[in-house]
Design an enzyme around this catalytic site. Structure first.
Site, PDB file in Angstrom:
ATOM      1  N   TYR A 190      -3.245  11.552   5.948  1.00  0.00           N
ATOM      2  CA  TYR A 190      -3.488  10.213   6.483  1.00  0.00           C
ATOM      3  C   TYR A 190      -2.466   9.218   5.927  1.00  0.00           C
ATOM      4  O   TYR A 190      -2.180   9.215   4.729  1.00  0.00           O
ATOM      5  CB  TYR A 190      -4.905   9.709   6.127  1.00  0.00           C
ATOM      6  CG  TYR A 190      -4.967   8.225   6.326  1.00  0.00           C
ATOM      7  CD1 TYR A 190      -5.040   7.704   7.617  1.00  0.00           C
ATOM      8  CD2 TYR A 190      -4.811   7.341   5.260  1.00  0.00           C
ATOM      9  CE1 TYR A 190      -4.980   6.341   7.831  1.00  0.00           C
ATOM     10  CE2 TYR A 190      -4.755   5.975   5.464  1.00  0.00           C
ATOM     11  CZ  TYR A 190      -4.840   5.484   6.755  1.00  0.00           C
ATOM     12  OH  TYR A 190      -4.753   4.142   6.964  1.00  0.00           O
TER      13      TYR A 190
ATOM     14  N   GLU B  28      -4.381  -7.239   5.435  1.00  0.00           N
ATOM     15  CA  GLU B  28      -3.509  -6.107   5.790  1.00  0.00           C
ATOM     16  C   GLU B  28      -2.600  -6.515   6.958  1.00  0.00           C
ATOM     17  O   GLU B  28      -3.036  -7.180   7.889  1.00  0.00           O
ATOM     18  CB  GLU B  28      -4.366  -4.910   6.206  1.00  0.00           C
ATOM     19  CG  GLU B  28      -3.558  -3.682   6.575  1.00  0.00           C
ATOM     20  CD  GLU B  28      -4.436  -2.486   6.952  1.00  0.00           C
ATOM     21  OE1 GLU B  28      -5.647  -2.692   7.233  1.00  0.00           O
ATOM     22  OE2 GLU B  28      -3.924  -1.361   6.966  1.00  0.00           O
TER      23      GLU B  28
ATOM     24  N   ASP C 134      -5.212   3.890   0.005  1.00  0.00           N
ATOM     25  CA  ASP C 134      -6.344   4.169   0.906  1.00  0.00           C
ATOM     26  C   ASP C 134      -6.720   5.645   0.790  1.00  0.00           C
ATOM     27  O   ASP C 134      -5.909   6.528   1.111  1.00  0.00           O
ATOM     28  CB  ASP C 134      -5.907   3.835   2.347  1.00  0.00           C
ATOM     29  CG  ASP C 134      -7.075   3.816   3.324  1.00  0.00           C
ATOM     30  OD1 ASP C 134      -8.171   4.295   2.963  1.00  0.00           O
ATOM     31  OD2 ASP C 134      -6.877   3.324   4.454  1.00  0.00           O
TER      32      ASP C 134
ATOM     33  N   GLU D 122     -13.575  -1.317   6.633  1.00  0.00           N
ATOM     34  CA  GLU D 122     -12.843  -1.468   7.898  1.00  0.00           C
ATOM     35  C   GLU D 122     -13.638  -0.928   9.086  1.00  0.00           C
ATOM     36  O   GLU D 122     -13.417  -1.342  10.213  1.00  0.00           O
ATOM     37  CB  GLU D 122     -11.455  -0.812   7.828  1.00  0.00           C
ATOM     38  CG  GLU D 122     -11.477   0.694   7.747  1.00  0.00           C
ATOM     39  CD  GLU D 122     -10.094   1.318   7.658  1.00  0.00           C
ATOM     40  OE1 GLU D 122      -9.210   0.711   7.032  1.00  0.00           O
ATOM     41  OE2 GLU D 122      -9.907   2.404   8.224  1.00  0.00           O
TER      42      GLU D 122
ATOM     43  N   GLU E 112      -9.146   2.012  -1.681  1.00  0.00           N
ATOM     44  CA  GLU E 112      -9.911   1.729  -0.457  1.00  0.00           C
ATOM     45  C   GLU E 112     -10.666   2.956   0.056  1.00  0.00           C
ATOM     46  O   GLU E 112     -10.156   4.083  -0.022  1.00  0.00           O
ATOM     47  CB  GLU E 112      -8.902   1.257   0.603  1.00  0.00           C
ATOM     48  CG  GLU E 112      -9.510   0.991   1.952  1.00  0.00           C
ATOM     49  CD  GLU E 112      -8.452   0.728   3.007  1.00  0.00           C
ATOM     50  OE1 GLU E 112      -7.301   0.390   2.652  1.00  0.00           O
ATOM     51  OE2 GLU E 112      -8.777   0.877   4.194  1.00  0.00           O
TER      52      GLU E 112
ATOM     53  N   ARG F 298     -13.613  -5.345   3.699  1.00  0.00           N
ATOM     54  CA  ARG F 298     -12.527  -5.186   4.680  1.00  0.00           C
ATOM     55  C   ARG F 298     -12.953  -5.374   6.130  1.00  0.00           C
ATOM     56  O   ARG F 298     -12.197  -5.107   7.050  1.00  0.00           O
ATOM     57  CB  ARG F 298     -11.893  -3.797   4.494  1.00  0.00           C
ATOM     58  CG  ARG F 298     -11.031  -3.832   3.270  1.00  0.00           C
ATOM     59  CD  ARG F 298     -10.169  -2.678   3.039  1.00  0.00           C
ATOM     60  NE  ARG F 298      -9.571  -2.011   4.167  1.00  0.00           N
ATOM     61  CZ  ARG F 298      -8.527  -2.474   4.865  1.00  0.00           C
ATOM     62  NH1 ARG F 298      -7.994  -3.627   4.569  1.00  0.00           N
ATOM     63  NH2 ARG F 298      -8.044  -1.754   5.858  1.00  0.00           N
TER      64      ARG F 298
ATOM     65  N   TRP G  83     -11.969  12.236   8.329  1.00  0.00           N
ATOM     66  CA  TRP G  83     -10.525  12.051   8.486  1.00  0.00           C
ATOM     67  C   TRP G  83     -10.067  10.790   7.804  1.00  0.00           C
ATOM     68  O   TRP G  83     -10.703   9.814   7.748  1.00  0.00           O
ATOM     69  CB  TRP G  83     -10.119  11.996   9.954  1.00  0.00           C
ATOM     70  CG  TRP G  83      -8.675  11.623  10.084  1.00  0.00           C
ATOM     71  CD1 TRP G  83      -7.579  12.405   9.781  1.00  0.00           C
ATOM     72  CD2 TRP G  83      -8.141  10.346  10.461  1.00  0.00           C
ATOM     73  NE1 TRP G  83      -6.419  11.707   9.957  1.00  0.00           N
ATOM     74  CE2 TRP G  83      -6.743  10.435  10.375  1.00  0.00           C
ATOM     75  CE3 TRP G  83      -8.724   9.154  10.855  1.00  0.00           C
ATOM     76  CZ2 TRP G  83      -5.887   9.362  10.676  1.00  0.00           C
ATOM     77  CZ3 TRP G  83      -7.906   8.090  11.166  1.00  0.00           C
ATOM     78  CH2 TRP G  83      -6.487   8.183  11.081  1.00  0.00           C
TER      79      TRP G  83
ATOM     80  N   ARG H 204       0.860  -1.182   0.000  1.00  0.00           N
ATOM     81  CA  ARG H 204       0.000   0.000   0.000  1.00  0.00           C
ATOM     82  C   ARG H 204       0.894   1.230   0.000  1.00  0.00           C
ATOM     83  O   ARG H 204       1.848   1.296   0.787  1.00  0.00           O
ATOM     84  CB  ARG H 204      -0.879  -0.020   1.251  1.00  0.00           C
ATOM     85  CG  ARG H 204      -1.918   1.067   1.275  1.00  0.00           C
ATOM     86  CD  ARG H 204      -2.660   1.094   2.605  1.00  0.00           C
ATOM     87  NE  ARG H 204      -2.075   2.072   3.502  1.00  0.00           N
ATOM     88  CZ  ARG H 204      -2.712   2.636   4.530  1.00  0.00           C
ATOM     89  NH1 ARG H 204      -3.959   2.297   4.799  1.00  0.00           N
ATOM     90  NH2 ARG H 204      -2.124   3.519   5.296  1.00  0.00           N
TER      91      ARG H 204
ATOM     92  N   HIS I  75      -9.248   6.888   2.446  1.00  0.00           N
ATOM     93  CA  HIS I  75      -9.673   7.192   3.817  1.00  0.00           C
ATOM     94  C   HIS I  75     -10.891   8.114   3.883  1.00  0.00           C
ATOM     95  O   HIS I  75     -10.885   9.128   4.607  1.00  0.00           O
ATOM     96  CB  HIS I  75      -8.501   7.736   4.644  1.00  0.00           C
ATOM     97  CG  HIS I  75      -8.445   7.141   6.020  1.00  0.00           C
ATOM     98  ND1 HIS I  75      -8.809   7.823   7.146  1.00  0.00           N
ATOM     99  CD2 HIS I  75      -8.086   5.908   6.448  1.00  0.00           C
ATOM    100  CE1 HIS I  75      -8.666   7.046   8.207  1.00  0.00           C
ATOM    101  NE2 HIS I  75      -8.239   5.877   7.809  1.00  0.00           N
TER     102      HIS I  75
HETATM  103  O1  LIG Z   1      -5.349   0.363   7.951  1.00  0.00           O
HETATM  104  C1  LIG Z   1      -6.106   1.110   7.349  1.00  0.00           C
HETATM  105  O2  LIG Z   1      -6.474   0.940   6.190  1.00  0.00           O
HETATM  106  C2  LIG Z   1      -6.624   2.283   8.051  1.00  0.00           C
HETATM  107  O3  LIG Z   1      -7.319   3.054   7.444  1.00  0.00           O
HETATM  108  C3  LIG Z   1      -6.247   2.430   9.470  1.00  0.00           C
HETATM  109  C4  LIG Z   1      -7.240   3.213  10.296  1.00  0.00           C
HETATM  110  O4  LIG Z   1      -7.069   4.573  10.086  1.00  0.00           O
HETATM  111  C5  LIG Z   1      -7.086   2.905  11.744  1.00  0.00           C
HETATM  112  O5  LIG Z   1      -7.246   1.524  11.932  1.00  0.00           O
HETATM  113  C6  LIG Z   1      -8.075   3.676  12.591  1.00  0.00           C
HETATM  114  O6  LIG Z   1      -8.078   3.216  13.905  1.00  0.00           O
HETATM  115 MG   LIG Z   2      -8.147   2.052   5.685  1.00  0.00          MG
END
Ligand SMILES: O=C(O)C(=O)C[C@H](O)[C@H](O)CO
Ligand SMILES: [Mg+2]
Length: 403
Positions: free
Chosen positions: A159, A339, A210, A262, A236, A283, A403, A147, A212
């Protein structure tokens, strides 16, 4: 067999973890991860005050019935706190059942469907060249899937871009730190990043990214389209997924594969995404989606639509979750990738484990149970320390963003 006791261990060997330990009259014990980043003590209290009293005296072999009892019996359904608490119980019970059988957990889940579990690592850099170097370093370590996240010119913090080289830790302050965000700067930068990575790395490795939750659906479609020449394994969390239907718009504009989930905690969060084939990878993970029992149900639904699993595995998921996830990954027919964000040495010492990494693959090991234990004496040396994830604001006017 009967459950005689259960208790919560909260510790912070570099970051906070919540662990449930269940004890039985036959001397067997099992542990489950109950960590919910930034909201740890709410799950600890939910378990201690409301779940543990209901467990005492029950037969730990009745995993499905206990799952239904905790889910339906609370009347109030779903939500991250409830589902993380149920997951911890479920994981600990599978651990006990496998120990009682003298078998590694994957054998109880149907046995191996593959020889090992392909994992992806995190290459993070402050700019494009730094990220390229990190990607090449991960390739040298043997990773087959990587990643890539990079700092964006004009944005102070982004991020996925941490300070350390192997351990990324976003929960970095006693109260949420504030980041700024610009969609246009990010959209200009990201295709250049992947162009450069493919130039230096070649085509053999899988690349992931990602977003995010930061883009609108049409912006996500634009990004996916611009990344098509670089053949990503997945993009992602391209947009927030509360409105599952919004992924249709992304799909209409790009063939870049999509991963999401996630932060999902139940099958209901991804039902439409899966049934309408709006995603390629789900995920959801053991600790936040109701444990092995519920995750298998999600994976079975996904398998009908050729959606594969890609379990969340960031550092805020403890080694206990990682161990359980690897048994699930090894056995589930529609596995995609796992992951693997490495834990620090302090964390690994608190949670001795049987799982191993070799040439981009992981193996859960063959000890009975899920293969992860907790050293309680060592854990007691690391007391809980409040730590929150950051928040994001639009750079031009301070509007609070995802975020
Ligand atoms: O691992 C990832 O893909 C994430 O986005 C991590 C997250 O920000 C994290 O687990 C938040 O607690
Ligand atoms: Mg993520």
């Amino acid at each position: 067999m009967k459950i005689t006791n259960a208790r919560i261990i909260v510790c912070s060997p570099g970051r906070n973890f919540v662990t449930l330990k269940i004890e039985t009259d036959e001397g067997l014990t099992g542990i489950g991860d109950a960590t919910l980043n930034g909201r740890e003590l709410s799950v600890a209290a939910y378990l201690t005050e409301h779940v543990i009293p209901c467990l005492i005296g029950r037969d730990p072999h009745q995993i499905e019935d206990i799952w239904q009892y905790l889910y339906k019996g609370a009347y109030w359904r779903r939500g991250p706190v409830t589902m993380t608490a149920i997951a911890a119980v479920d994981t600990a019970l599978w651990d006990i059942k496998a120990k009682a059988a003298g078998l590694p957990l994957y054998q109880l889940l149907g046995g191996k469907s593959r020889t090992g579990v392909m994992v992806y690592g995190h290459a993070n850099g402050s700019d494009i060249e730094h990220t390229v170097d990190e990607v090449l370093r991960y390739a040298d370590m043997g990773y087959k899937a990587i990643r890539a996240q990079s700092g964006v010119p004009g944005l102070e913090k982004v991020y996925g871009v941490g300070k350390g080289s192997l351990f990324y830790e976003p929960a970095d302050a006693d109260l949420p730190s504030e980041h700024d965000w610009s969609t246009e700067k990010y959209l200009r930068h990201t295709p250049k990043l992947f162009e450069r990575i493919r130039e230096k790395l070649g085509e053999e490795h899988h690349l992931l990214h990602d977003v995010h939750h930061r883009l609108t659906p049409i912006e996500a479609g634009r990004l996916g389209k611009s990344l098509e020449p670089y053949n990503l394994f997945w993009m992602e969390d391209a947009t927030p997924a509360e409105n599952q239907e919004s992924f249709r718009l992304i799909r209409q504009h790009t063939t870049t594969p999509l991963a999401v989930g996630e932060i999902f905690n139940s099958i209901w969060d991804c039902k439409e995404l899966i049934e309408n084939q709006l995603i390629d990878y789900i995920r959801a993970t053991v600790v936040h989606a109701g444990g092995i029992t519920h995750l298998r149900r999600i994976a079975d639904l996904a398998s009908l639509y050729q959606v594969r699993t890609g379990c969340h595995g960031a550092t805020d998921l403890s080694p206990v979750c990682m161990g359980a996830a690897l048994h699930f990954d090894l056995s589930v027919p529609n596995f995609g990738v796992q992951e693997y964000m490495r834990h620090t040495d302090e964390t690994d010492a608190v949670f001795p484990h049987a799982y191993t990494f070799d040439k981009g693959m992981m193996y859960p090991g063959d000890v009975p149970g899920h293969g992860v234990e907790i050293d309680e004496a060592l854990a007691a040396k690391y007391p809980y320390k409040r730590a929150y994830l950051p928040v994001n604001r639009q750079q031009h006017d301070g509007t609070l963003w995802s975020w």
